[in-house]
Design a protein around this motif. Structure first.
Motif, PDB file in Angstrom:
ATOM      1  N   ASN A  44      -0.769  -5.812   6.163  1.00 34.69           N
ATOM      2  CA  ASN A  44      -0.815  -6.264   4.771  1.00 34.69           C
ATOM      3  C   ASN A  44      -1.530  -5.248   3.892  1.00 34.69           C
ATOM      4  OD1 ASN A  44       0.326  -9.091   4.698  1.00 34.69           O
ATOM      5  ND2 ASN A  44      -1.083  -9.219   6.427  1.00 34.69           N
ATOM      6  N   TYR A  45      -1.198  -5.300   2.599  1.00 35.93           N
ATOM      7  CA  TYR A  45      -1.839  -4.370   1.668  1.00 35.93           C
ATOM      8  C   TYR A  45      -3.354  -4.476   1.716  1.00 35.93           C
ATOM      9  CZ  TYR A  45       0.801  -1.090  -0.981  1.00 35.93           C
ATOM     10  OH  TYR A  45       1.479   0.042  -1.343  1.00 35.93           O
ATOM     11  N   THR A  48      -5.096  -2.103   3.841  1.00 34.48           N
ATOM     12  CA  THR A  48      -5.274  -0.738   3.330  1.00 34.48           C
ATOM     13  C   THR A  48      -6.513  -0.665   2.431  1.00 34.48           C
ATOM     14  OG1 THR A  48      -3.910  -0.944   1.314  1.00 34.48           O
ATOM     15  CG2 THR A  48      -2.746  -0.407   3.366  1.00 34.48           C
ATOM     16  N   TYR A  49      -6.798  -1.777   1.730  1.00 36.28           N
ATOM     17  CA  TYR A  49      -8.005  -1.796   0.883  1.00 36.28           C
ATOM     18  C   TYR A  49      -9.266  -1.791   1.758  1.00 36.28           C
ATOM     19  CZ  TYR A  49      -4.592  -3.368  -2.642  1.00 36.28           C
ATOM     20  OH  TYR A  49      -3.505  -3.478  -3.473  1.00 36.28           O
ATOM     21  N   GLN A 125       2.069 -13.470   3.781  1.00 40.60           N
ATOM     22  CA  GLN A 125       2.941 -13.319   2.614  1.00 40.60           C
ATOM     23  C   GLN A 125       3.691 -14.615   2.314  1.00 40.60           C
ATOM     24  OE1 GLN A 125       5.250  -9.918   3.843  1.00 40.60           O
ATOM     25  NE2 GLN A 125       3.670  -8.473   3.231  1.00 40.60           N
ATOM     26  N   GLY A 240      -1.249  -8.671  -7.186  1.00 36.49           N
ATOM     27  CA  GLY A 240      -1.559  -7.488  -6.389  1.00 36.49           C
ATOM     28  C   GLY A 240      -1.414  -6.235  -7.223  1.00 36.49           C
ATOM     29  N   SER A 242       0.013  -2.747  -5.905  1.00 34.47           N
ATOM     30  CA  SER A 242       0.455  -1.703  -4.977  1.00 34.47           C
ATOM     31  C   SER A 242       0.519  -0.334  -5.661  1.00 34.47           C
ATOM     32  CB  SER A 242       1.808  -2.060  -4.360  1.00 34.47           C
ATOM     33  OG  SER A 242       2.798  -2.198  -5.356  1.00 34.47           O
ATOM     34  N   SER A 243       0.635  -0.298  -6.998  1.00 32.12           N
ATOM     35  CA  SER A 243       0.675   0.994  -7.705  1.00 32.12           C
ATOM     36  C   SER A 243      -0.697   1.398  -8.237  1.00 32.12           C
ATOM     37  CB  SER A 243       1.669   0.930  -8.871  1.00 32.12           C
ATOM     38  OG  SER A 243       1.165   0.113  -9.911  1.00 32.12           O
ATOM     39  N   HIS A 310       0.606   2.201   7.891  1.00 31.56           N
ATOM     40  CA  HIS A 310      -0.076   2.243   6.591  1.00 31.56           C
ATOM     41  C   HIS A 310       0.524   3.330   5.698  1.00 31.56           C
ATOM     42  CE1 HIS A 310      -4.050  -0.163   7.101  1.00 31.56           C
ATOM     43  NE2 HIS A 310      -3.081  -0.701   7.804  1.00 31.56           N
ATOM     44  N   LEU A 313       3.827   2.052   4.365  1.00 30.73           N
ATOM     45  CA  LEU A 313       3.662   0.973   3.372  1.00 30.73           C
ATOM     46  C   LEU A 313       3.198   1.548   2.036  1.00 30.73           C
ATOM     47  CD1 LEU A 313       3.684  -2.112   2.821  1.00 30.73           C
ATOM     48  CD2 LEU A 313       1.284  -2.156   3.531  1.00 30.73           C
ATOM     49  N   GLU A 314       2.171   2.385   2.095  1.00 28.99           N
ATOM     50  CA  GLU A 314       1.631   2.943   0.846  1.00 28.99           C
ATOM     51  C   GLU A 314       2.579   3.976   0.232  1.00 28.99           C
ATOM     52  OE1 GLU A 314      -3.078   2.986   1.029  1.00 28.99           O
ATOM     53  OE2 GLU A 314      -2.222   3.813   2.866  1.00 28.99           O
ATOM     54  N   ARG A 316       5.708   3.647  -0.106  1.00 27.98           N
ATOM     55  CA  ARG A 316       6.815   2.970  -0.790  1.00 27.98           C
ATOM     56  C   ARG A 316       8.110   3.075   0.001  1.00 27.98           C
ATOM     57  NH1 ARG A 316       7.209   3.957  -7.332  1.00 27.98           N
ATOM     58  NH2 ARG A 316       8.488   2.144  -7.792  1.00 27.98           N
TER      59      ARG A 316
END
Ligand code: NDP
Length: 326
Positions: A44-45, A48-49, A125, A240, A242-243, A310, A313-314, A316
């Protein structure tokens, strides 16, 4: 180590390269907990955080919060679960591992016939999409809804759940392949927002009226356009980024946009009681077993390839859900 297991370790925060395969002692379940053999861990995003230190955690740590697997042992004071049960969870820190301790109250008994992959891919999700369409803005038949990144993990689920409630979906995506996936999930209209102005696209598609709600998990690059795409008194659900993060917003902009509502919701506040958690899980899994929602796993990676997951996902490059298979 008495009983070593494979796990991904973050010893210092940073880019995907800090996700290293290592050995840790198998955890032991305390009172109220289950020890689970992880069949699949969700990427999940938020992972990454944590990895980057945006949401700080004590180092070293094993990332991940979501997964599905088989109960290996049951701690004291746990009722309703036994060794061998299949469970899924959205909130058990340390899920990027062969085994993880899951609080019994966070474990959902997976219905028979649902594979670990599907259950792990559905939880975080799926529950988020569920609260967004039922609670953040309760989609009604006839509503037109804008879903950004419609071929992503969240986007495909939101699209299906909005359609199931009788809404019309305008999706945004970056590529032709993603457009096809969004349409297959039920999107009525798809705008390639990297090529055309989605605000103008929404205006054209709604006869200038705008949409009842925008589900925006993209953030920095879409926020202004999302505000401009709302109907009068519409809802911008910014769930969220993501950008990248959205800069501070002057509340007066909500007035200028048509007395619109802005919210920045989190899953934790929508599954805080056992009743609410159970309700959302039950409805989600009934939709899956009933064939009304399909879960697309866009990538399965061995645990050792967490860094690649990761990066993809990051970068795109992904569609649907990414899983790590320990
Ligand atoms: P996705 O599968 O949607 O992947 C992110 C997508 O965002 C990309 O595929 C891409 O789609 C789009 N995107 C647009 N600009 C960028 C950019 N600059 N860099 C990277 N991606 C970009 O991810 P998830 O489904 O896992 O998560 C989507 C969002 O939902 C995240 O922001 C996440 O934090 C949030 N979330 C929030 C929750 C909550 O309760 N608040 C819970 C779960 C997730 P395209 O190429 O089509 O533009």
């Amino acid at each position: 180590m008495a009983n070593p297991i494979d796990a991904i370790l973050v010893r210092a925060t940073g880019g995907p390269e800090v996700l290293e395969l290592g050995k840790v002692d198998a955890p032991a379940p305390a009172a109220g907990e289950l020890l689970v053999a992880v069949g699949a861990a969700g990427v999940n995003y938020i992972d990454t955080y944590h990895r980057r230190g945006v949401y700080p955690r004590d180092l070293p740590f094993v990332p991940g919060a979501e997964g599905a697997g088989t109960v290996l042992a049951v701690g004291a004071d746990v009722t309703g679960f036994a060794e061998g049960d299949h469970v899924a969870w959205a909130d058990a820190p340390g899920s990027y591992a062969q085994q993880v301790v899951v609080p019994a109250k966070a474990a959902f008994p997976v219905p028979g016939g649902v594979e670990d992959d599907t259950a792990a891919a559905a939880m975080l999700q799926g529950l988020t999409a569920h609260y967004l369409v039922t609670s953040t803005y309760a989609v009604k038949p006839g509503d037109t809804v804008l879903v950004h990144a419609a071929a992503g993990g969240m986007g495909l689920l939101l699209t299906q759940l909005v359609k199931a409630r009788g809404g019309k979906v305008i999706g945004t995506v970056s590529t032709r392949e993603k457009e096809t996936l969004a349409r297959e999930a039920g999107a009525d209209e798809v705008i390639r927002y990297t090529e055309t102005d989605f605000v103008q696209g929404v205006k054209d598609l709604t006869g200038g009226a705008g949409v009842a709600v925008v589900y925006d998990g993209v953030g920095r690059t879409t926020f202004d356009g999302s505000l401009a795409s709302l109907a009068r008194r519409g809802v911008l659900a910014l769930f969220g980024a993501s950008s990248g993060a959205v800069p501070p917003v002057d509340p007066q902009r909500l007035n200028a946009a048509g007395s619109v509502f802005l919210t920045r919701p989190a899953l934790a506040h929508h599954i805080a009681t056992p009743e609410e958690y159970r309700w959302r899980c039950d409805e989600l899994f009934q939709a899956i077993t009933g064939g009304r929602v399909s879960i697309r796993v866009g990538g399965r990676y061995p645990l050792a390839d967490a860094a690649k997951a990761h990066t993809d996902l990051e970068g795109r490059r992904t569609t649907g859900k990414l899983l790590l298979i320990p």
